[in-house]
Write a protein that holds these residues in place. Structure first.
Motif, PDB file in Angstrom:
ATOM      1  N   SER A   1       0.835  -1.194   0.000  1.00 52.21           N
ATOM      2  CA  SER A   1       0.000   0.000   0.000  1.00 52.21           C
ATOM      3  C   SER A   1       0.874   1.250   0.000  1.00 52.21           C
ATOM      4  O   SER A   1       2.060   1.209   0.338  1.00 52.21           O
ATOM      5  N   ALA A   2       0.265   2.361  -0.394  1.00 48.93           N
ATOM      6  CA  ALA A   2       0.995   3.633  -0.381  1.00 48.93           C
ATOM      7  C   ALA A   2       1.441   3.981   1.039  1.00 48.93           C
ATOM      8  O   ALA A   2       2.536   4.525   1.248  1.00 48.93           O
ATOM      9  N   GLU A   3       0.615   3.639   2.028  1.00 49.98           N
ATOM     10  CA  GLU A   3       0.972   3.936   3.425  1.00 49.98           C
ATOM     11  C   GLU A   3       2.232   3.179   3.848  1.00 49.98           C
ATOM     12  O   GLU A   3       3.099   3.734   4.531  1.00 49.98           O
ATOM     13  N   ALA A   4       2.335   1.910   3.454  1.00 49.70           N
ATOM     14  CA  ALA A   4       3.504   1.113   3.825  1.00 49.70           C
ATOM     15  C   ALA A   4       4.763   1.638   3.151  1.00 49.70           C
ATOM     16  O   ALA A   4       5.838   1.698   3.763  1.00 49.70           O
ATOM     17  N   ILE A   5       4.661   2.030   1.883  1.00 47.52           N
ATOM     18  CA  ILE A   5       5.822   2.557   1.154  1.00 47.52           C
ATOM     19  C   ILE A   5       6.303   3.861   1.795  1.00 47.52           C
ATOM     20  O   ILE A   5       7.501   4.054   2.023  1.00 47.52           O
ATOM     21  N   VAL A   6       5.356   4.742   2.098  1.00 44.91           N
ATOM     22  CA  VAL A   6       5.720   6.011   2.744  1.00 44.91           C
ATOM     23  C   VAL A   6       6.352   5.751   4.109  1.00 44.91           C
ATOM     24  O   VAL A   6       7.340   6.399   4.493  1.00 44.91           O
ATOM     25  N   ALA A   7       5.802   4.789   4.858  1.00 36.15           N
ATOM     26  CA  ALA A   7       6.346   4.469   6.185  1.00 36.15           C
ATOM     27  C   ALA A   7       7.778   3.955   6.085  1.00 36.15           C
ATOM     28  O   ALA A   7       8.637   4.315   6.896  1.00 36.15           O
ATOM     29  N   LEU A   8       8.067   3.116   5.086  1.00 37.37           N
ATOM     30  CA  LEU A   8       9.419   2.595   4.899  1.00 37.37           C
ATOM     31  C   LEU A   8      10.406   3.710   4.581  1.00 37.37           C
ATOM     32  O   LEU A   8      11.513   3.778   5.154  1.00 37.37           O
ATOM     33  N   ILE A   9      10.033   4.563   3.639  1.00 36.96           N
ATOM     34  CA  ILE A   9      10.921   5.669   3.269  1.00 36.96           C
ATOM     35  C   ILE A   9      11.134   6.602   4.456  1.00 36.96           C
ATOM     36  O   ILE A   9      12.250   7.057   4.733  1.00 36.96           O
ATOM     37  N   TYR A  10      10.053   6.881   5.170  1.00 38.53           N
ATOM     38  CA  TYR A  10      10.139   7.752   6.343  1.00 38.53           C
ATOM     39  C   TYR A  10      11.081   7.156   7.391  1.00 38.53           C
ATOM     40  O   TYR A  10      11.923   7.865   7.960  1.00 38.53           O
ATOM     41  N   LEU A  11      10.942   5.847   7.647  1.00 34.99           N
ATOM     42  CA  LEU A  11      11.790   5.188   8.640  1.00 34.99           C
ATOM     43  C   LEU A  11      13.264   5.334   8.301  1.00 34.99           C
ATOM     44  O   LEU A  11      14.100   5.602   9.176  1.00 34.99           O
ATOM     45  N   GLY A  12      13.606   5.128   7.029  1.00 31.56           N
ATOM     46  CA  GLY A  12      15.008   5.188   6.640  1.00 31.56           C
ATOM     47  C   GLY A  12      15.585   6.583   6.703  1.00 31.56           C
ATOM     48  O   GLY A  12      16.708   6.781   7.183  1.00 31.56           O
ATOM     49  N   ILE A  13      14.811   7.578   6.249  1.00 36.57           N
ATOM     50  CA  ILE A  13      15.348   8.939   6.145  1.00 36.57           C
ATOM     51  C   ILE A  13      15.329   9.663   7.487  1.00 36.57           C
ATOM     52  O   ILE A  13      16.329  10.275   7.885  1.00 36.57           O
ATOM     53  N   PHE A  14      14.203   9.588   8.189  1.00 32.66           N
ATOM     54  CA  PHE A  14      14.050  10.450   9.369  1.00 32.66           C
ATOM     55  C   PHE A  14      14.538   9.803  10.668  1.00 32.66           C
ATOM     56  O   PHE A  14      15.549  10.245  11.230  1.00 32.66           O
ATOM     57  N   PRO A  15      13.873   8.757  11.222  1.00 32.95           N
ATOM     58  CA  PRO A  15      14.387   8.206  12.477  1.00 32.95           C
ATOM     59  C   PRO A  15      15.792   7.614  12.356  1.00 32.95           C
ATOM     60  O   PRO A  15      16.570   7.660  13.311  1.00 32.95           O
ATOM     61  N   THR A  16      16.141   7.047  11.188  1.00 34.21           N
ATOM     62  CA  THR A  16      17.416   6.346  11.080  1.00 34.21           C
ATOM     63  C   THR A  16      18.557   7.270  10.689  1.00 34.21           C
ATOM     64  O   THR A  16      19.602   7.279  11.340  1.00 34.21           O
ATOM     65  N   ALA A  17      18.419   8.074   9.639  1.00 33.40           N
ATOM     66  CA  ALA A  17      19.509   8.928   9.167  1.00 33.40           C
ATOM     67  C   ALA A  17      19.482  10.305   9.835  1.00 33.40           C
ATOM     68  O   ALA A  17      20.423  10.693  10.532  1.00 33.40           O
ATOM     69  N   LEU A  18      18.401  11.050   9.626  1.00 35.55           N
ATOM     70  CA  LEU A  18      18.322  12.388  10.198  1.00 35.55           C
ATOM     71  C   LEU A  18      18.382  12.355  11.718  1.00 35.55           C
ATOM     72  O   LEU A  18      18.983  13.231  12.353  1.00 35.55           O
ATOM     73  N   GLY A  19      17.765  11.345  12.315  1.00 35.54           N
ATOM     74  CA  GLY A  19      17.782  11.242  13.769  1.00 35.54           C
ATOM     75  C   GLY A  19      19.187  11.156  14.332  1.00 35.54           C
ATOM     76  O   GLY A  19      19.513  11.798  15.333  1.00 35.54           O
ATOM     77  N   TYR A  20      20.056  10.381  13.679  1.00 34.31           N
ATOM     78  CA  TYR A  20      21.443  10.276  14.135  1.00 34.31           C
ATOM     79  C   TYR A  20      22.180  11.605  13.978  1.00 34.31           C
ATOM     80  O   TYR A  20      22.941  12.011  14.862  1.00 34.31           O
TER      81      TYR A  20
END
Length: 303
Positions: A213-232
């Motif tokens: 679903s579009a929600e799952a794709i957005v959630a995956l991209i969000y997880l990688g960019i924001f909590p994982t990369a930007l968060g660090y």
């Protein structure tokens, strides 16, 4: 040099707490469709690619010697691979808000481990009170599962606590990795994680990418960019400018944000026991912050 926090620093501190709390929400959305193995593999790959320009700008720094490489791999497993998988697997069963609350046990576990393994971060009265409140909060959450037997909820709750324990142990050992600035070290362990997890995920078979679903794709991209990369990146920027103690104080809001987001976005219930547990954990976190002020400040590395 550490300086007094500005309004911009306070905004960034609240922002990074909100970003990390929202990770539990994004995991809950995506893991239902892609499963924990592929979720973690995609998350670390996107996170590494997002942080790669930073590494290219500042330069890659690698461990020197077999012992430092072994320690780096050990920290990679405990700080990324194991907790990411355990949390994702747990959220197949339990709510994102409950997961964020249980993950709030990390600081209390870290206090105990630091007392046992270091000479400059010992327990004091406030830290003991913090640990008591924290464990009381967790018992409030998992008590019904224990009374009902070893069911799915108890196993999932144990997985979330296991992820929290992984972070706590990694925090002890990461101090022994030498001569690698923290932000570039984060990029290094994300890259190692991607090299290990992507082939493993491919070996397990691929999900139905076209069916996501579009929600799952957005959630995956969000997880990688924001909590994982930007968060660090935000984490080490704030530690360098306003100090570890003040930064840790802001992270006390993660359980609050996590429970609130789960209720607002996913309509997860907030029971009386969850509310009591949240109050106990937050009280414990502030006791812990008070106790940390009595410890000697750590020397900060350049990101």
């Amino acid at each position: 040099m550490i300086r007094k926090p500005t309004p911009v620093d306070i905004f960034l501190l609240i922002l990074v707490s909100l970003i990390w709390a929202s990770a539990f929400l994004a995991i809950k959305v995506a893991v239902r469709e892609i499963g924990p193995v592929w979720l973690v593999a995609v998350r670390v790959l996107i996170g590494f690619l997002a942080i790669l320009p930073w590494i290219a700008w500042r330069g890659l720094v690698l461990p020197t010697g077999g012992r430092q490489w072994a320690l780096t791999l050990f920290v990679t497993v405990l700080s990324i691979i194991a907790p990411f998988f355990l949390i994702s697997w747990a959220e197949l069963t339990i709510d994102s808000g409950v997961t964020s609350l249980l993950m709030g046990m990390g600081p209390f576990m870290a206090m105990i481990l630091s007392h046992l393994t270091t000479e400059d971060d010992r327990m004091n009265v406030f830290k003991v009170l913090a640990v008591v409140c924290g464990f009381a909060g967790v018992l409030t959450v998992i008590g019904p599962s224990v009374a009902g037997g070893l069911g799915d909820h108890l196993l999932a709750q144990a997985a979330a606590l296991g992820g929290s324990m992984c972070y706590a142990i990694a925090g002890v050992f990461v101090r022994r990795v030498r001569d690698i600035p923290p932000t570039r070290f984060s990029g290094l362990i994300l890259g190692i994680s991607a090299l290990l997890l992507v082939p493993y995920a491919l070996a397990t078979g691929q999900p139905d990418w076209t069916g996501l679903s579009a929600e799952a794709i957005v959630a995956l991209i969000y997880l990688g960019i924001f909590p994982t990369a930007l968060g660090y990146i935000l984490r080490y920027h704030l530690i360098r400018t306003i100090g570890q103690s003040y930064f840790t104080l802001g992270l006390n809001f993660i359980p609050i944000f996590g429970v609130s987001l789960g209720a607002l976005v996913l309509d997860e219930p907030i029971s009386l026991s969850l509310f009591v547990a949240l109050a106990l954990v937050v009280t414990g976190l502030f006791f812990g912050q008070r106790g940390a002020r009595r410890s000697a400040p750590e020397k900060l590395a350049t990101p």
